[in-house]
Design a protein around this motif. Sequence first.
Motif, mmCIF file in Angstrom:
data_model
loop_
_atom_site.group_PDB
_atom_site.id
_atom_site.type_symbol
_atom_site.label_atom_id
_atom_site.label_comp_id
_atom_site.label_asym_id
_atom_site.label_seq_id
_atom_site.Cartn_x
_atom_site.Cartn_y
_atom_site.Cartn_z
ATOM 1 N N GLN A 1 5.401 58.636 -8.593
ATOM 2 C CA GLN A 1 4.775 57.318 -8.495
ATOM 3 C C GLN A 1 4.855 56.589 -9.831
ATOM 4 O O GLN A 1 5.150 55.390 -9.895
ATOM 5 C CB GLN A 1 3.328 57.456 -8.038
ATOM 6 C CG GLN A 1 3.180 57.881 -6.584
ATOM 7 C CD GLN A 1 1.751 58.211 -6.204
ATOM 8 O OE1 GLN A 1 0.915 58.520 -7.065
ATOM 9 N NE2 GLN A 1 1.458 58.157 -4.911
ATOM 10 N N HIS A 2 4.571 57.313 -10.908
ATOM 11 C CA HIS A 2 4.645 56.724 -12.250
ATOM 12 C C HIS A 2 6.077 56.331 -12.602
ATOM 13 O O HIS A 2 6.306 55.291 -13.231
ATOM 14 C CB HIS A 2 4.101 57.714 -13.286
ATOM 15 C CG HIS A 2 2.621 57.697 -13.406
ATOM 16 N ND1 HIS A 2 1.926 58.459 -14.314
ATOM 17 C CD2 HIS A 2 1.683 56.995 -12.726
ATOM 18 C CE1 HIS A 2 0.636 58.236 -14.193
ATOM 19 N NE2 HIS A 2 0.460 57.352 -13.233
ATOM 20 N N ASP B 1 15.016 57.932 -20.994
ATOM 21 C CA ASP B 1 14.219 57.964 -22.221
ATOM 22 C C ASP B 1 13.133 56.894 -22.160
ATOM 23 O O ASP B 1 11.987 57.134 -22.555
ATOM 24 C CB ASP B 1 15.100 57.719 -23.454
ATOM 25 C CG ASP B 1 15.924 58.933 -23.830
ATOM 26 O OD1 ASP B 1 15.522 60.048 -23.458
ATOM 27 O OD2 ASP B 1 16.961 58.766 -24.485
ATOM 28 N N GLN B 2 13.500 55.714 -21.661
ATOM 29 C CA GLN B 2 12.516 54.640 -21.546
ATOM 30 C C GLN B 2 11.449 54.985 -20.509
ATOM 31 O O GLN B 2 10.264 54.714 -20.722
ATOM 32 C CB GLN B 2 13.214 53.341 -21.154
ATOM 33 C CG GLN B 2 14.188 52.818 -22.205
ATOM 34 C CD GLN B 2 14.883 51.566 -21.723
ATOM 35 O OE1 GLN B 2 14.279 50.496 -21.560
ATOM 36 N NE2 GLN B 2 16.185 51.679 -21.456
ATOM 37 N N VAL B 3 11.863 55.566 -19.405
ATOM 38 C CA VAL B 3 10.911 55.929 -18.352
ATOM 39 C C VAL B 3 9.889 56.935 -18.876
ATOM 40 O O VAL B 3 8.688 56.843 -18.599
ATOM 41 C CB VAL B 3 11.652 56.507 -17.122
ATOM 42 C CG1 VAL B 3 10.658 57.098 -16.114
ATOM 43 C CG2 VAL B 3 12.499 55.431 -16.464
ATOM 44 N N THR C 1 -0.111 59.109 -19.347
ATOM 45 C CA THR C 1 1.194 58.504 -19.078
ATOM 46 C C THR C 1 2.159 59.569 -18.568
ATOM 47 O O THR C 1 1.918 60.773 -18.710
ATOM 48 C CB THR C 1 1.780 57.876 -20.345
ATOM 49 O OG1 THR C 1 2.056 58.917 -21.296
ATOM 50 C CG2 THR C 1 0.810 56.868 -20.958
ATOM 51 N N ILE C 2 3.288 59.120 -18.022
ATOM 52 C CA ILE C 2 4.289 60.059 -17.543
ATOM 53 C C ILE C 2 4.872 60.869 -18.700
ATOM 54 O O ILE C 2 5.175 62.060 -18.556
ATOM 55 C CB ILE C 2 5.404 59.314 -16.761
ATOM 56 C CG1 ILE C 2 6.348 60.314 -16.073
ATOM 57 C CG2 ILE C 2 6.170 58.349 -17.660
ATOM 58 C CD1 ILE C 2 7.334 59.660 -15.122
ATOM 59 N N GLY C 3 4.993 60.246 -19.869
ATOM 60 C CA GLY C 3 5.493 60.965 -21.031
ATOM 61 C C GLY C 3 4.552 62.068 -21.474
ATOM 62 O O GLY C 3 4.983 63.190 -21.770
#
Length: 275
Positions: free
Chosen positions: A229-230, A22-24, A42-44
């Motif tokens: 990578q992210h 979840d944090q990632v 962002t990754i999200g």
Amino acid sequence: MTGVENSTREEFNEKAKSGIMDQVFDDTGYITVGYYKHDDETIGQSARNITERLGEISGMSGESHVLDLGCGSGRPALDLAVKFGCSVVGLDLSDEHIEMACRSVVGYKAGKKDLQAEFYQGSFLEIPEEIMKQRFTHVIMQTSLFYVHHKAEQLFKQVNTILKPGGLFLATDFYRTPTVDQAQCQDFVTMNSMTKILSLDELKNILLRHKMCLSKHENLDSHLVKSKQHAIKKFYELGLPNEVILPMVKFCTNRMDFVKNGKVTFQLVMAERMK
């Protein structure tokens, strides 16, 4: 449920409880390979993008009834319901994920009173009767089909039953490239808890046997590499201990290396159920 499925279920439950992913993924509730519309995303956001892309290219609408196999926390399916007005059903192996999904429904309904969403715990090799009796316009799988490449015939026999004629199956998934054999992908298969890995041509033939025609595939290799990578960058930014970070970095690097070396490809595929 098989022994492998039970161990996978336990693994997913533990990851859900830890909250690390979840944090990632910026607390979006997503855990998937993303789609980057812009370099600075962002990754999200990239994870949200890939789900939205599935809805856009398949023409989801208020008339659509969508099944998400391997739905995770349910947020991708719920976001589709809000974005496109469709009704959604989710199935996941993890009890923790389904509990999270059911809690999320309450929050989503606060903003969308007419939200129609159901979530079930179970295996997509033995889809529960509550789902099998329904008929869907779309069946989606985001980074989950590869777990059952070895039982794809069993899976698509069920999908053939629940997908309406003219309905669409969509997946983002890993495939072996045409010139590479199973043995050359063994490290990838082992690292990703797989039994075998299909090529796109093998998938196409399986789909045809179950009255589905592959109508689109899009190469997402560059998006896979950027996502990993992210993720690695996020692992270190979170300040996690090495015993937590290093196995996750190894996992991400394995996926990147196989894609960069041309042995494995990450694709978005879409197939139509024949009328």
